[in-house]
Scaffold this motif. Structure first.
Motif, PDB file in Angstrom:
ATOM      1  N   UNK A 148       0.810  -1.219   0.000  1.00  0.00           N
ATOM      2  CA  UNK A 148       0.000   0.000   0.000  1.00  0.00           C
ATOM      3  C   UNK A 148       0.842   1.268   0.000  1.00  0.00           C
ATOM      4  N   UNK A 149       2.143   1.115   0.142  1.00  0.00           N
ATOM      5  CA  UNK A 149       2.990   2.297   0.039  1.00  0.00           C
ATOM      6  C   UNK A 149       3.127   2.790  -1.397  1.00  0.00           C
ATOM      7  N   UNK A 150       2.813   1.892  -2.351  1.00  0.00           N
ATOM      8  CA  UNK A 150       2.956   2.254  -3.753  1.00  0.00           C
ATOM      9  C   UNK A 150       1.730   3.014  -4.254  1.00  0.00           C
ATOM     10  N   UNK A 151       1.973   4.062  -4.983  1.00  0.00           N
ATOM     11  CA  UNK A 151       0.902   4.889  -5.525  1.00  0.00           C
ATOM     12  C   UNK A 151       1.191   5.151  -7.008  1.00  0.00           C
ATOM     13  N   UNK A 152       0.194   4.952  -7.879  1.00  0.00           N
ATOM     14  CA  UNK A 152       0.345   5.144  -9.322  1.00  0.00           C
ATOM     15  C   UNK A 152      -0.343   6.431  -9.746  1.00  0.00           C
ATOM     16  N   UNK A 153       0.432   7.324 -10.370  1.00  0.00           N
ATOM     17  CA  UNK A 153      -0.104   8.573 -10.886  1.00  0.00           C
ATOM     18  C   UNK A 153       0.132   8.636 -12.394  1.00  0.00           C
ATOM     19  N   UNK A 154      -0.855   9.147 -13.111  1.00  0.00           N
ATOM     20  CA  UNK A 154      -0.763   9.231 -14.563  1.00  0.00           C
ATOM     21  C   UNK A 154      -0.593  10.688 -14.975  1.00  0.00           C
ATOM     22  N   UNK A 155       0.555  10.971 -15.593  1.00  0.00           N
ATOM     23  CA  UNK A 155       0.899  12.331 -15.994  1.00  0.00           C
ATOM     24  C   UNK A 155       1.368  12.307 -17.451  1.00  0.00           C
ATOM     25  N   UNK A 156       0.431  12.103 -18.345  1.00  0.00           N
ATOM     26  CA  UNK A 156       0.768  11.895 -19.745  1.00  0.00           C
ATOM     27  C   UNK A 156       1.449  13.058 -20.419  1.00  0.00           C
TER      28      UNK A 156
END
Length: 451
Positions: A19-27
């Motif tokens: 749960x420490x991992x976070x995915x962000x999308x910044x195309x």
């Protein structure tokens, strides 16, 4: 598209395994195609896109065009090089920072052309007779520019046809009994460096050699007086007396496979009897030379035959080559057998560039798509043959796309410059610097003042 800026404003995604991992999308500030910038540097060093801009006619009559013709041309060619062969890919590709800087101009700080712009560009503007003819000639002009940096002493031309399956009601798509599918049947002509000299889209039901004049003759005319010797190779589909007559009249040396027939086999009947004694473990090869004139030929020509006896096979393998080369029979066969490299280049075009993706309704639009794929292939091959350091010299175009083009990068914009922070997984900085150094060596020397 949810966000015209090319990135998501939604919440970050979480992964359950940690749960420490976070995915962000910044195309718009992250790209997966940063390696395209090396190909753009090569394009600039050789002025390839500039050459296209001079050859292509802009169909727009207004003065408020948002996207320059050269920019849309780059978007089409570089997009295919990166694996985006559909116009619909422009919906997100237009916001990709690598593509924006590849296109250049005002696009670098805004966005590239939309799918509707690209659709009109490829299926209407480029599909005009004038622009389609210019596209067909452009590959040769690009190769001439490369040869000005790397002059060849001679040119070896390999001609072959291929199949592009169709899956709808594309104009002039037909059933081909040899390939057992509904398809187009394009024709290709390569040189010894793997560059695609010229290609043509044809209906699916034509013979392998149909239209050879429109592909071969312009290339031979380009090289006339420029190189000392031109060679030609073709498989049995090009065993055509008109081709022999043309090649001989132009002074070209050739080796073309002949389909076997009863008369040819009678001339080598002494080699078709199984050798006496216990069969060896190695392949037995025998060669023969003789003069032969088919009923449709105007004169006698030299034919070379090869007979191979393989272990465990009852009958020999027999092949015939018609040629005007003065080499020994085994050397003629060895020269012809290297024609198989052409088939490998066609395979690379299918896999790395996906040039079988001809899904437009009209035949002219699909012919445009094939020419754009051919230009993308040539750009990729130029970098492979001119600007790859020794550690990656033998990489295929597919491997170069997966490891060089597909470099992930984060884009950081400062007041006076823009930085692409590149990943160093397959291509470290030192290797990328070597590529740029080799490209820089291709630039013409600066003009010196005579004052």
């Amino acid at each position: 598209m949810a966000n015209p800026a090319g990135e998501s404003n939604g919440e970050a995604l979480r992964l359950d395994f940690d749960r420490r991992l976070m995915l962000q999308f910044r195309g718009s500030v992250v790209t997966s195609d940063a390696g395209l910038l090396a190909y753009r540097e090569l394009d600039d060093a050789l002025s390839l896109s500039a050459m296209a801009g001079e050859a292509l006619a802009d169909a727009r009559t207004g003065k408020n065009g948002r996207h320059a013709l050269v920019g849309m041309f780059r978007q089409s060619v570089f997009g295919r090089l990166a694996g985006y062969e559909d116009v619909n890919d422009a919906e997100r590709l237009r916001h990709d920072p690598a593509m924006r800087w590849v296109v250049g101009g005002k696009t670098a700080m805004s966005s590239a052309a939309s799918p509707s712009h690209m659709g009109r560009f490829e299926t209407r503007w480029l599909a005009s007779d004038k622009n389609l003819s210019a596209l067909a000639d452009l590959s040769g002009r690009w190769i001439d520019r490369v040869h000005s940096r790397r002059p060849p002493r001679g040119v070896l031309l390999d001609m072959d046809s291929s199949v592009s399956p169709t899956h709808g009601e594309q104009e002039k798509s037909c059933w081909n009994g040899h390939y057992e599918c509904t398809c187009y049947h394009p024709l290709f002509l390569f040189n010894q460096f793997g560059d695609l000299e010229r290609c043509a889209l044809r209906p699916g039901n034509v013979h392998s050699a149909s239209g050879w004049e429109d592909v071969l003759k312009p290339v031979v005319a380009r090289y006339r007086g420029q190189v000392s010797r031109i060679y030609f190779r073709g498989d049995a589909g090009f065993a055509n007396p008109d081709i022999y007559d043309y090649l001989e009249a132009e002074g070209l040396k050739y080796a073309i496979r002949l389909p076997t027939n009863r008369i040819l086999q009678e001339r080598i009947s002494h080699l078709l009897t199984r050798p006496v004694g216990r069969p060896p473990n190695a392949v037995l090869r025998f060669y023969a030379n003789f003069s032969y004139q088919a009923g449709s030929w105007t004169k006698l020509r030299r034919v070379v035959a090869k007979v191979e006896w393989h272990v465990g096979e009852l009958c020999p393998r027999v092949g015939f080559v018609v040629t005007n080369l003065a080499r020994r029979a085994e050397n003629v066969v060895g020269f012809y057998n290297k024609r198989g490299t052409c088939e490998q280049w066609i395979k690379e075009g299918k896999v790395a560039i996906n040039w079988t993706r001809l899904s437009c309704r009209s035949f002219a639009a699909n012919a445009v798509r094939l020419q754009l794929h051919a230009l993308a292939y040539n750009l990729g091959n130029f970098l492979r043959t001119l600007a790859t350091p020794e550690p990656i010299k033998d990489w295929s175009m597919t491997t170069l796309r997966e490891k060089l083009i597909k470099i992930g990068a984060r884009v950081v914009t400062h007041a006076r410059y823009v930085a692409f922070q590149m990943a160093e997984v397959a291509i470290p900085q030192r290797l990328f610097a070597d590529i740029l150094r080799m490209i820089a060596e291709l630039r013409p020397p600066p003009l010196t003042s005579t004052a």
